[in-house]
Design a protein around this motif. Structure first.
Motif, PDB file in Angstrom:
ATOM      1  N   VAL A  21       0.839  -1.195   0.000  1.00 48.36           N
ATOM      2  CA  VAL A  21       0.000   0.000   0.000  1.00 48.36           C
ATOM      3  C   VAL A  21       0.880   1.253   0.000  1.00 48.36           C
ATOM      4  CG1 VAL A  21      -1.861   1.273   1.125  1.00 48.36           C
ATOM      5  CG2 VAL A  21      -1.855  -1.230   1.180  1.00 48.36           C
ATOM      6  N   PHE A  22       1.581   1.489   1.093  1.00 47.22           N
ATOM      7  CA  PHE A  22       2.402   2.696   1.149  1.00 47.22           C
ATOM      8  C   PHE A  22       3.475   2.544   2.228  1.00 47.22           C
ATOM      9  CE2 PHE A  22       2.282   7.611   1.807  1.00 47.22           C
ATOM     10  CZ  PHE A  22       3.498   7.721   1.165  1.00 47.22           C
ATOM     11  N   LEU A  23       4.578   1.958   1.840  1.00 46.61           N
ATOM     12  CA  LEU A  23       5.772   1.871   2.686  1.00 46.61           C
ATOM     13  C   LEU A  23       5.562   1.118   4.006  1.00 46.61           C
ATOM     14  CD1 LEU A  23       7.267   5.473   2.175  1.00 46.61           C
ATOM     15  CD2 LEU A  23       8.076   3.350   1.133  1.00 46.61           C
ATOM     16  N   GLU A  24       4.500   0.287   4.100  1.00 43.50           N
ATOM     17  CA  GLU A  24       4.291  -0.442   5.353  1.00 43.50           C
ATOM     18  C   GLU A  24       5.403  -1.474   5.611  1.00 43.50           C
ATOM     19  OE1 GLU A  24       2.433  -0.554   2.696  1.00 43.50           O
ATOM     20  OE2 GLU A  24       1.601  -2.528   2.265  1.00 43.50           O
ATOM     21  N   ASP A  25       6.060  -1.922   4.544  1.00 46.58           N
ATOM     22  CA  ASP A  25       7.148  -2.892   4.723  1.00 46.58           C
ATOM     23  C   ASP A  25       8.528  -2.234   4.665  1.00 46.58           C
ATOM     24  OD1 ASP A  25       5.292  -4.899   4.858  1.00 46.58           O
ATOM     25  OD2 ASP A  25       5.425  -5.416   2.731  1.00 46.58           O
ATOM     26  N   ALA A  26       8.555  -0.909   4.603  1.00 49.00           N
ATOM     27  CA  ALA A  26       9.844  -0.227   4.414  1.00 49.00           C
ATOM     28  C   ALA A  26      10.735  -0.331   5.651  1.00 49.00           C
ATOM     29  CB  ALA A  26       9.595   1.238   4.079  1.00 49.00           C
ATOM     30  N   GLU A  27      12.016  -0.460   5.392  1.00 50.80           N
ATOM     31  CA  GLU A  27      12.992  -0.500   6.490  1.00 50.80           C
ATOM     32  C   GLU A  27      14.133   0.438   6.155  1.00 50.80           C
ATOM     33  OE1 GLU A  27      14.291  -4.504   6.975  1.00 50.80           O
ATOM     34  OE2 GLU A  27      12.329  -5.168   7.690  1.00 50.80           O
ATOM     35  N   TRP A  28      14.485   1.263   7.094  1.00 50.47           N
ATOM     36  CA  TRP A  28      15.583   2.204   6.886  1.00 50.47           C
ATOM     37  C   TRP A  28      16.907   1.469   7.128  1.00 50.47           C
ATOM     38  CZ3 TRP A  28      15.959   7.570   9.787  1.00 50.47           C
ATOM     39  CH2 TRP A  28      17.090   8.258   9.307  1.00 50.47           C
TER      40      TRP A  28
END
Lengths: 353, 400
Positions: A21-28
């Motif tokens: 959807v919108f960066l819900e799986d994003a990791e920095w």
């Protein structure tokens, strides 16, 4: 004059930005100074035979454009416009290395062919048999914005109804080592890379492919309207605010009308001040967003920025991971993007609900 | 017909001359410049001939009065020479007086430096200044900076049609009022990279290129740069500017057939020409001269010839010629230098000869104009096609 709408997006980046959807799986990732694209399942889009020798940039361009077209629910477009800073740099390096190492002998054409900057756009056209207008822009950090401007002009002037426009760049080993040598990329180090509070030269590098379907009609899949954009080759640091005010004025807007500003911070202490000045002064009371800690800096990273802005307008949410201040607005209807690289190739992009 | 966008200046450097005037003198005197390569050391030096500008980088730097420590690639040096001539020719003294842009085109960018210092970069800090010059956009950035232009600067790279697309974009930017004035064109220097690339594709001639000849064996590469200044009619009127000619038509289409080969019937080329006629509101019969892409590769000339015959279905094809036997194929600069030649054809009412032609192709009945021909020229069509099926057509018209 007809309006331009962003009706579909497809984004491949160092984050999982497809089938989400919108960066819900994003990791920095704070450990690396070079970020690599999270690969999709290519065989769902390209036959394994075709993709075997295909450059990464081409594959990623084809997949990202397929996602964008699917979202926009279109099977063909009137024009394909691609922005790329370095083209398929891996093949360029491969061919160059072969020339030098083998003293101009025993060469095969594949790498040379793919090194041509317009290969990505051409292969997308070939894949969908699109015989329309096909341009490729290669001007540093405004490669993608040049394409956007071109597309918008065609839609406004009634020359096209539906245009695929995107930005694509890939990492190449040799160029990465040269960029480190020249100090464009931050030095290797043990301490985490923080992006916003960096005190050293150089940026965090990345790669990506991000495509958009622009159309003259608003429809169910619409993310946002592409209201206006402007490109400037050079600007002094103290000219930016005035430039933005003038740009907004042309669109009957003031700084207070901007619900969020997306800034291209890349961690380079020398040039991040361009953004910092705006963040601390003119836009101090505006929700601020940054994104290059997630995708890295590359010539067409701003396409990831536009994807971010489009998602904010569509979902009316801003993920915590990309907020650089805590200011909120009840609605996010008008968003301004500002980007530059090494103090050159400035772009202002305005999108609205 | 439509009025078209005013061209008020032009500049060029190619193997046949270092200015518009020198190029014209060579064209009307059959003075081709396809020679043995001198500025690049390559193992192919004895087996190929090229359209090389016989000036070293040091000589170009001196001519441009650049700082010796500058980091210009050869592509940028050639570009700056042509841009300066074009700007002076247009009588521009204050570059930012109007909303001015620069649209450049290149395929190699700073490849000449990258291939020279590929490994040296790691050993020698002094040459590292060229790392950034590799980027195609660096060429336009440098040119803009030297002429003091602040505004919209961008670069197009669509292989051998690049400069046609730069001219097309420029014309559209003027028409829509986004810019008042725009410098458009292309530049490409010879590089080992392209020489070897075309060599592997086996489309380099071992002799002199012979466009539209049955015995044609391929192309000669060349290096060049050319730029035009396009201005709005408001500026032309206000400043009482001399209009050299007008960009009246343009079209870009994709062959969508093969990455490096043109389709047998020249679909892309046909569509590009069709679009250009539509934009110009001209009938094909109104064209007095076609400056063909005519690279002299077996594939291009067959495909282009068929596309032209489709456009001129059952009508006579106008005089046509390829100027590539003079200059070689100058890639991203090709459409720009041929734009200058098209304008010269209009200004001087001449059709330039297609050199080296002997035997008509078996596939169709098309014979290029082989000698200099004087006649009234109102409209010139110029084709440029590139890898990736990229097909572009420009139409230039006499100013009325």
């Amino acid at each position: 004059m007809r309006k331009t709408y962003i009706n579909g997006t497809g984004c491949l980046s160092a984050q999982k930005t497809f089938d989400t959807v919108f960066l819900e799986d994003a990791e920095w990732n704070k450990n690396d100074n070079v970020l690599f694209l999270k690969k999709p399942v290519y065989k769902d889009f390209i036959s394994p035979i075709a993709s075997r020798r295909m450059a990464n940039g081409i594959k990623n361009g084809i997949v990202a454009s397929a996602y964008a077209m699917k979202e926009a629910n279109v099977t063909n477009v009137d024009a394909i416009i691609t922005g790329t800073g370095m083209g398929c740099i891996e093949d360029t390096e491969k061919f160059l290395k072969a020339i030098i190492d083998n003293n101009e002998e025993f060469l095969t054409p594949t790498a040379f062919i793919q090194s041509t900057h317009n290969t990505v756009g051409a292969q997308i056209a070939l894949t969908m048999q699109c015989k329309g207008y096909n341009f490729t822009y290669v001007n540093g950090a405004i490669s993608f914005e040049s394409g956007l401007l071109d597309a918008k002009m065609q839609i406004e002037e009634n020359e096209a109804n539906s245009i695929l426009v995107g930005g694509v760049d890939e990492n190449g080993d040799h160029i990465l080592s040269l960029f480190k040598l020249a100090g464009y990329i931050k030095e290797d180090r043990k301490e985490p890379y923080q992006l916003l509070n960096e005190t050293t030269k150089g940026y965090i590098h990345g790669e990506g492919a991000c495509f958009f379907v622009l159309e003259n009609e608003k429809k169910e899949s619409t993310y946002a309207q592409l209201v206006d954009l402007e490109i400037k080759n050079v600007l002094q640091e103290d000219e930016i605010e005035t430039e933005i005010i003038d740009f907004l004025k042309l669109n009957n807007l003031e700084i207070s009308d901007i619900d969020a500003i997306i800034l291209g911070f890349n961690g380079d202490v020398e040039f991040d001040s361009y953004y910092k000045n705006l963040a601390e002064n003119a836009f101090a009371n505006t929700p601020q967003i940054y994104y290059k800690h997630l995708c890295g800096e590359y010539n067409t990273a701003s396409a990831f920025g536009l994807w971010t802005g489009s998602k904010i307008i569509k979902t009316q949410t801003i993920p915590e991971l990309i907020k650089s201040n805590s200011i909120e607005r009840p609605a996010y209807n008008t968003i301004l993007l500002y980007n530059q690289l090494n103090g050159k190739d400035h772009s202002f992009t305005l999108i609205s609900k | 017909m439509v009025k078209g966008v005013a061209i008020t200046g032009m500049g060029i450097i190619s193997s046949i001359g270092n200015s518009v005037e020198e190029n014209y003198i060579s064209l009307i005197n059959n003075k081709a410049a396809i020679t043995t390569i001198e500025n690049i050391s390559t193992v192919h030096a004895n087996s190929i001939k090229v359209g090389e500008i016989k000036k070293t980088n040091a000589e170009l730097i001196a001519q441009l009065q650049l700082d010796k420590e500058s980091n210009f690639s050869r592509t940028a040096l050639l570009g700056l020479i042509a841009v300066k001539e074009a700007v002076a020719n247009a009588g521009i003294t204050s570059i930012n007086e109007y909303k001015t842009g620069l649209i450049s085109a290149t395929t190699v960018g700073g490849m000449d430096m990258t291939e020279k210092y590929y490994y040296d970069y790691f050993e020698n800090p002094e040459v590292r200044k060229y790392i950034i010059s590799h980027n195609c956009g660096d060429v336009a950035q440098k040119i803009a900076s030297e002429i003091g232009l602040k505004g919209m600067v961008t670069t197009i790279s669509t292989a051998c049609s690049s400069a046609a697309n730069a001219i097309m974009l420029g014309a559209r930017l003027i028409k829509t009022g986004k810019l008042d004035r725009v410098i458009v064109g292309g530049t490409d220097a010879l590089a080992k990279f392209t020489i070897n690339g075309f060599k592997t594709l086996m489309i380099l001639s071992d002799g002199y290129n012979k466009p539209f000849d049955d015995e044609r064996k391929g192309l000669n590469l060349g290096e060049a740069s050319a730029f035009l200044v396009l201005e709005s009619d408001e500026i032309v009127k206000k400043e009482n500017k001399k209009v050299l000619a007008r960009v009246s038509g343009y079209g870009n289409a994709n062959d969508a057939f093969h990455q490096t080969a043109s389709s047998e019937n020249g679909d892309g080329a046909y569509l590009a020409m069709k679009k250009a006629f539509n934009v110009a509101a001209l009938d094909p019969s109104e064209i007095d001269y076609i400056n063909v892409h005519g690279t002299a590769t077996p594939n291009n000339d067959l495909s282009e010839g068929r596309a032209i015959l489709r456009i001129y279905y059952e009508k006579s094809v106008p005089d046509f010629s390829s100027t590539k036997p003079f200059t070689g194929h100058t890639l991203a600069a090709a459409a720009a230098i041929e734009a200058v030649y098209s304008i010269l054809a209009i200004q001087n009412n001449v059709v330039f000869p297609s050199l080296n032609f002997e035997t008509p192709m078996q596939e169709f009945n098309l014979t290029p104009q082989t000698t200099l021909k004087h006649k009234n020229i109102e409209h010139v069509l110029s084709n440029s096609f590139g890898f990736g099926g990229n097909c572009s057509t420009l139409i230039f018209s006499k100013n009325k």
